[in-house]
Design a protein around this motif. Structure first.
Motif, PDB file in Angstrom:
ATOM      1  N   MET A 139       8.994 -12.707   4.420  1.00 39.06           N
ATOM      2  CA  MET A 139       9.925 -11.633   4.068  1.00 39.06           C
ATOM      3  C   MET A 139      10.558 -12.003   2.727  1.00 39.06           C
ATOM      4  O   MET A 139      11.672 -12.508   2.643  1.00 39.06           O
ATOM      5  CB  MET A 139      10.960 -11.439   5.175  1.00 39.06           C
ATOM      6  N   ASP A 140       9.817 -11.729   1.661  1.00 40.40           N
ATOM      7  CA  ASP A 140      10.164 -12.194   0.325  1.00 40.40           C
ATOM      8  C   ASP A 140      11.148 -11.247  -0.361  1.00 40.40           C
ATOM      9  O   ASP A 140      11.400 -10.126   0.097  1.00 40.40           O
ATOM     10  CB  ASP A 140       8.904 -12.314  -0.532  1.00 40.40           C
ATOM     11  N   HIS A 141      11.643 -11.708  -1.512  1.00 34.75           N
ATOM     12  CA  HIS A 141      12.541 -10.888  -2.327  1.00 34.75           C
ATOM     13  C   HIS A 141      11.698  -9.937  -3.171  1.00 34.75           C
ATOM     14  O   HIS A 141      11.662 -10.014  -4.399  1.00 34.75           O
ATOM     15  CB  HIS A 141      13.406 -11.788  -3.202  1.00 34.75           C
ATOM     16  N   GLY A 142      10.998  -9.033  -2.496  1.00 37.58           N
ATOM     17  CA  GLY A 142      10.142  -8.061  -3.167  1.00 37.58           C
ATOM     18  C   GLY A 142       8.672  -8.349  -2.963  1.00 37.58           C
ATOM     19  O   GLY A 142       8.273  -9.254  -2.234  1.00 37.58           O
ATOM     20  N   GLY A 143       7.852  -7.529  -3.638  1.00 41.00           N
ATOM     21  CA  GLY A 143       6.414  -7.645  -3.472  1.00 41.00           C
ATOM     22  C   GLY A 143       5.913  -6.962  -2.211  1.00 41.00           C
ATOM     23  O   GLY A 143       4.818  -7.258  -1.729  1.00 41.00           O
ATOM     24  N   HIS A 144       6.717  -6.035  -1.660  1.00 41.34           N
ATOM     25  CA  HIS A 144       6.365  -5.333  -0.423  1.00 41.34           C
ATOM     26  C   HIS A 144       6.189  -3.840  -0.696  1.00 41.34           C
ATOM     27  O   HIS A 144       6.894  -3.264  -1.533  1.00 41.34           O
ATOM     28  CB  HIS A 144       7.460  -5.498   0.636  1.00 41.34           C
ATOM     29  N   ASN A 145       5.262  -3.214   0.022  1.00 43.25           N
ATOM     30  CA  ASN A 145       5.205  -1.759  -0.034  1.00 43.25           C
ATOM     31  C   ASN A 145       6.210  -1.171   0.958  1.00 43.25           C
ATOM     32  O   ASN A 145       6.900  -1.902   1.682  1.00 43.25           O
ATOM     33  CB  ASN A 145       3.781  -1.251   0.212  1.00 43.25           C
ATOM     34  N   GLU A 146       6.300   0.147   1.010  1.00 43.69           N
ATOM     35  CA  GLU A 146       7.322   0.787   1.837  1.00 43.69           C
ATOM     36  C   GLU A 146       7.071   0.562   3.329  1.00 43.69           C
ATOM     37  O   GLU A 146       8.031   0.451   4.108  1.00 43.69           O
ATOM     38  CB  GLU A 146       7.373   2.284   1.530  1.00 43.69           C
ATOM     39  N   ILE A 147       5.826   0.515   3.738  1.00 45.24           N
ATOM     40  CA  ILE A 147       5.509   0.257   5.142  1.00 45.24           C
ATOM     41  C   ILE A 147       6.013  -1.131   5.523  1.00 45.24           C
ATOM     42  O   ILE A 147       6.695  -1.313   6.541  1.00 45.24           O
ATOM     43  CB  ILE A 147       3.990   0.352   5.391  1.00 45.24           C
ATOM     44  N   GLU A 148       5.683  -2.110   4.709  1.00 40.89           N
ATOM     45  CA  GLU A 148       6.113  -3.484   4.975  1.00 40.89           C
ATOM     46  C   GLU A 148       7.627  -3.601   4.953  1.00 40.89           C
ATOM     47  O   GLU A 148       8.223  -4.322   5.766  1.00 40.89           O
ATOM     48  CB  GLU A 148       5.492  -4.416   3.936  1.00 40.89           C
TER      49      GLU A 148
END
Length: 542
Positions: free
Chosen positions: A201-210
């Motif tokens: 669960m990073d500080h970004g690098g995620h799409n909206e689903i994630e």
């Protein structure tokens, strides 16, 4: 809060006539903000003679000055409302893991994230009705000790290894009978990642689903750890926010004479984590006018190329006439300013007159494409507080090169451990347009290829003025940098496909803007996931 206050104008702060009584809907007060360790140390040192406070509701003795200060503020808050309105509510101070009272021996010694603490268990509370609770802004990726503690790494939740869950349990156990609220938690749906975490669960690098799935995972962690609840951050995206990882990649504004004109809030940097915590996005109603390229197409192929943009993306549309075969590669070299600067040699030995700063490689059938930058224009490792770049080859501006290396667009997002994030890996889909829910930047569909690239990944320092990064200067040995900029003369392309190269003979420009273009609210895919996830929690209602 009680609709009974008139506050005169104060630049940069709240003011006005507060006429509406909203107190029936106020559950409690969390005062202050996240305080830096340096502020605590300075306060304690300068005021070492202050060790206690005796209030109407809260008291303490033999404590550092910071705890004394906050105890007094809590006491004055409760006492004022009791005296003026004959009511009282739960209260807390805003804190974060950096100041927690726990021991974290695995926090790297070269950081300042565990050098001092704030401990509200030192506060004594008078009266039968207990009002004090603990409040923390706690995210899974910061500070490093949340990911590095080997004891925390031994914990798992129903998804998998989760050091964040372990930290919450540790913090909850420390406070005993004092309720613990996690007053901020969440992850952003940004293309860029400013800090890695053990849990993923990073500080970004995620799409909206994630983003939606991770936010609900954290909500369950908070409740299962025995906390009193949590506040998911945040309801909507905040364009004005800065993030350290893009500090040298985006402008806050510009100077005009004696005036400073802020511009960061005029466009949406979807690469910047702090701008993309929201479950709701606001998106430009109408894109800027599209440009049909004049291309030097001598191949005889029926290919057309156009470009458009908005306050988030550059969009390139390519109609190949016939669908590109599965497994075939298309390369798009992007010249962002000055055709006489940049790299001339492209893969396959092609040489372009539109010297390019960036290059996108996409293979039909793959789920990702790759964005490259020229060696000289590579900004990897250049961030506030540390500079891990290679000054022999990285010039932070476009230079003439012929056969220099193309570098995948990457960031170093932890200067102490030199961890890497790779925003240059571009999610690729096969619908009519790139799907926002999956943070797609490339879409293959029939004979069309649509590409959407965020301005920051193309080193547009301020797209509102068509300004690009054109150098960086340091006056302190690289610890901090001053970014130089220049106005782009537009974007030209060189496209390689089917063993041929097409070079555009015109350049795409767009209208500069000084006010936010009209926008429409859009619910991110994460919002529905959060709705469904919350409804599955026993006792939840809305």
């Amino acid at each position: 809060m009680h609709g009974n206050r008139n506050i005169a104008f104060r630049p940069g702060r709240a003011y006005g006539d507060y006429l509406t009584d909203i107190s029936p809907w106020i559950a409690g007060y969390i005062i202050g903000r996240e305080v830096s360790p340096q502020e605590i140390e300075s306060t304690n040192s300068i005021n070492s003679h202050i060790t206690g406070y005796e209030g109407q509701r809260f008291s303490l003795s033999g404590a550092p000055a910071s705890e004394v200060f906050f105890t007094r503020m809590l006491d004055e808050t409760v006492s004022y409302e009791q005296q003026q309105y004959s009511t009282s509510r739960p209260v807390s101070i805003s804190s974060w893991p950096t100041l927690d009272p726990l021991s974290h021996p695995t926090e790297p010694s070269y950081t300042d994230e565990d050098i001092v603490s704030m401990d509200i268990t030192l506060i004594s509370e008078q009266g039968d009705e207990k009002l004090l609770f603990a409040s923390y802004h706690a995210y899974p990726y910061y500070p490093d000790f949340i990911s590095m503690d080997p004891g925390y790494r031994d914990y798992s939740d129903d998804i998998g290894p989760n050091s964040y869950y372990a930290y919450l349990i540790n913090l909850r156990d420390y406070y005993g009978s004092i309720p613990l609220i996690i007053a901020e938690f969440g992850v952003p749906s940004s293309w860029g990642n400013a800090h890695n975490s053990f849990s993923g669960m990073d500080h970004g690098g995620h799409n909206e689903i994630e983003q939606g799935e991770m936010n609900i995972r954290m909500m369950r962690n908070i409740l299962n750890a025995g906390c009193g609840g949590g506040f998911m951050f945040s309801w909507m995206d905040e364009w004005f926010k800065r993030t350290w990882i893009v500090e040298y990649l985006e402008a806050a504004g510009y100077s005009e004479g004696d005036a400073y004109i802020p511009t960061r809030q005029l466009w949406h940097n979807i690469v910047s984590p702090e701008q993309n915590f929201g479950l709701i996005s606001f998106e430009q109603d109408d894109d800027f006018p599209e440009h049909d390229y004049i291309s030097g197409n001598s191949t005889g192929a029926d290919i057309s190329v156009s470009a458009g943009s908005n306050n988030r993306f550059l969009e390139i549309s390519i109609d190949t006439g016939e669908p590109v075969a599965e497994g075939d590669t298309v390369i798009i070299a992007i010249d962002t300013y000055r055709p006489d600067l940049g790299e001339s040699v492209l893969p396959g030995g092609f040489v372009t007159d539109n010297r390019a700063e960036f290059m996108l490689r996409s293979i039909r059938g793959r789920d990702s494409s790759t964005l490259f930058v020229t060696e000289a224009y590579d900004m990897k490792g250049v961030t506030p507080r540390f500079n891990l770049s290679n000054p022999d080859v990285q010039k932070y501006r476009s230079v003439v090169s012929n056969g220099a290396a193309w570098k995948r667009v990457e960031w170093i997002n932890n200067g102490f451990t030199e961890e890497t994030a790779i925003p240059g890996i571009i999610a690729t889909g096969y619908g009519p347009y790139p799907e926002q829910s999956y943070a797609e930047g490339v879409s293959w569909h029939g004979s069309s290829i649509t590409i959407r690239l965020p301005w920051t990944l193309l080193h547009f320092y301020d797209p509102t003025r068509m300004a690009v990064i054109n150098g960086a200067t340091s006056y302190d040995g690289g610890y901090s940098m001053v970014i130089e900029e220049t106005e782009s003369d537009g974007i030209a392309l060189s496209i390689i496909m089917g063993g041929e190269m097409i070079i555009t003979q015109s350049r795409y420009t767009w209208p500069q803007w000084s006010v936010v273009p009209p926008t429409t609210e859009r619910e991110k895919a994460s919002l529905e996931i959060v709705r469904e996830g919350l409804s599955a929690i026993p006792g939840y209602s809305y």
